[in-house]
Design a protein around this motif. Structure first.
Motif, PDB file in Angstrom:
ATOM      1  N   ASN A  11      29.601  40.285  47.070  1.00  0.00           N
ATOM      2  CA  ASN A  11      30.656  40.365  46.059  1.00  0.00           C
ATOM      3  C   ASN A  11      31.050  38.970  45.600  1.00  0.00           C
ATOM      4  O   ASN A  11      31.679  38.228  46.346  1.00  0.00           O
ATOM      5  N   VAL A  12      30.677  38.628  44.369  1.00  0.00           N
ATOM      6  CA  VAL A  12      30.969  37.313  43.811  1.00  0.00           C
ATOM      7  C   VAL A  12      32.023  37.471  42.718  1.00  0.00           C
ATOM      8  O   VAL A  12      31.861  38.264  41.800  1.00  0.00           O
ATOM      9  N   TYR A  13      33.110  36.709  42.854  1.00  0.00           N
ATOM     10  CA  TYR A  13      34.227  36.784  41.910  1.00  0.00           C
ATOM     11  C   TYR A  13      34.495  35.413  41.306  1.00  0.00           C
ATOM     12  O   TYR A  13      34.292  34.389  41.955  1.00  0.00           O
ATOM     13  N   ILE A  14      34.971  35.424  40.066  1.00  0.00           N
ATOM     14  CA  ILE A  14      35.534  34.211  39.472  1.00  0.00           C
ATOM     15  C   ILE A  14      36.839  34.607  38.794  1.00  0.00           C
ATOM     16  O   ILE A  14      36.944  35.690  38.218  1.00  0.00           O
ATOM     17  N   PRO A  15      37.836  33.722  38.881  1.00  0.00           N
ATOM     18  CA  PRO A  15      39.063  33.995  38.133  1.00  0.00           C
ATOM     19  C   PRO A  15      38.821  33.746  36.651  1.00  0.00           C
ATOM     20  O   PRO A  15      37.879  33.040  36.270  1.00  0.00           O
ATOM     21  N   TYR A  16      39.674  34.322  35.821  1.00  0.00           N
ATOM     22  CA  TYR A  16      39.518  34.207  34.379  1.00  0.00           C
ATOM     23  C   TYR A  16      39.503  32.740  33.928  1.00  0.00           C
ATOM     24  O   TYR A  16      38.761  32.376  33.018  1.00  0.00           O
ATOM     25  N   GLY A  17      40.287  31.883  34.596  1.00  0.00           N
ATOM     26  CA  GLY A  17      40.322  30.455  34.249  1.00  0.00           C
ATOM     27  C   GLY A  17      38.964  29.794  34.404  1.00  0.00           C
ATOM     28  O   GLY A  17      38.576  28.942  33.604  1.00  0.00           O
ATOM     29  N   VAL A  18      38.205  30.189  35.417  1.00  0.00           N
ATOM     30  CA  VAL A  18      36.853  29.655  35.618  1.00  0.00           C
ATOM     31  C   VAL A  18      35.917  30.201  34.536  1.00  0.00           C
ATOM     32  O   VAL A  18      35.108  29.471  33.974  1.00  0.00           O
ATOM     33  N   TYR A  19      36.070  31.480  34.229  1.00  0.00           N
ATOM     34  CA  TYR A  19      35.275  32.089  33.152  1.00  0.00           C
ATOM     35  C   TYR A  19      35.473  31.306  31.851  1.00  0.00           C
ATOM     36  O   TYR A  19      34.507  30.981  31.164  1.00  0.00           O
ATOM     37  N   GLU A  20      36.727  30.967  31.539  1.00  0.00           N
ATOM     38  CA  GLU A  20      37.021  30.200  30.319  1.00  0.00           C
ATOM     39  C   GLU A  20      36.350  28.828  30.373  1.00  0.00           C
ATOM     40  O   GLU A  20      35.746  28.391  29.401  1.00  0.00           O
ATOM     41  N   GLU A  21      36.462  28.138  31.509  1.00  0.00           N
ATOM     42  CA  GLU A  21      35.852  26.808  31.670  1.00  0.00           C
ATOM     43  C   GLU A  21      34.341  26.867  31.458  1.00  0.00           C
ATOM     44  O   GLU A  21      33.771  26.043  30.750  1.00  0.00           O
TER      45      GLU A  21
END
Length: 155
Positions: free
Chosen positions: A29-39
């Motif tokens: 299970n790999v997650y990224i927060p939305y802030g990382v997605y934006e970056e």
């Protein structure tokens, strides 16, 4: 099932060397927060792999309690890791790693992914992958470079 939260640097560098498969093979299970997605979208302007789950943090107010020297993505990685009770945070920035550890989070970096991939037999040697990362702009000081090769028995 192990939960891993990623910062932007591991995504960017692994994508640049064509090794996003390592994340998929190593972690369920790999997650990224939305802030990382934006970056990642701003820097790389491309889609996130389908095995990575993008999650908005619930506690936006928590951001104010973090040092301003940390990037939005790093802060959100720590908050999300706490919110979902993650087993591991993958962050390369030294200051962010120290802060993560002070919060009781288990932390690794992009190089840790490579060490684990070698241990699991996914890659045969770490050195060519690290050298490729360096050619693509990943900074690693000589001492750490030698330390990683030593850990992996490639010195």
């Amino acid at each position: 099932m192990r939960k891993v939260v990623l910062n932007s640097t591991p995504i960017i560098i692994l994508r640049n060397i064509g090794r996003m498969d390592l994340l998929k093979q190593l972690y369920e299970n790999v997650y990224i927060p939305y802030g990382v997605y934006e970056e990642v979208n701003i820097i790389e302007n491309c889609q996130i792999e389908d095995f990575i789950k993008i999650v908005k943090i619930k506690n936006e107010e928590a951001k104010q309690f973090f040092p301003t020297s940390l990037h939005k993505g790093e802060v959100e990685v720590m908050i999300l890791a706490k919110e979902i009770n993650a087993d591991l945070c993958i962050i390369d920035d030294y200051l962010a790693r120290q802060h993560s550890k002070s919060l009781g989070l288990v932390v690794s970096g992009t190089l840790g992914i490579l060490v684990k991939a070698k241990e699991k037999g996914i890659i045969k040697r770490v050195k060519p992958v690290v050298d490729d990362m360096i050619r693509k702009g990943f900074y690693i000081d000589k001492k750490l470079y030698n330390e990683i090769l030593n850990i992996c028995g490639e010195k």
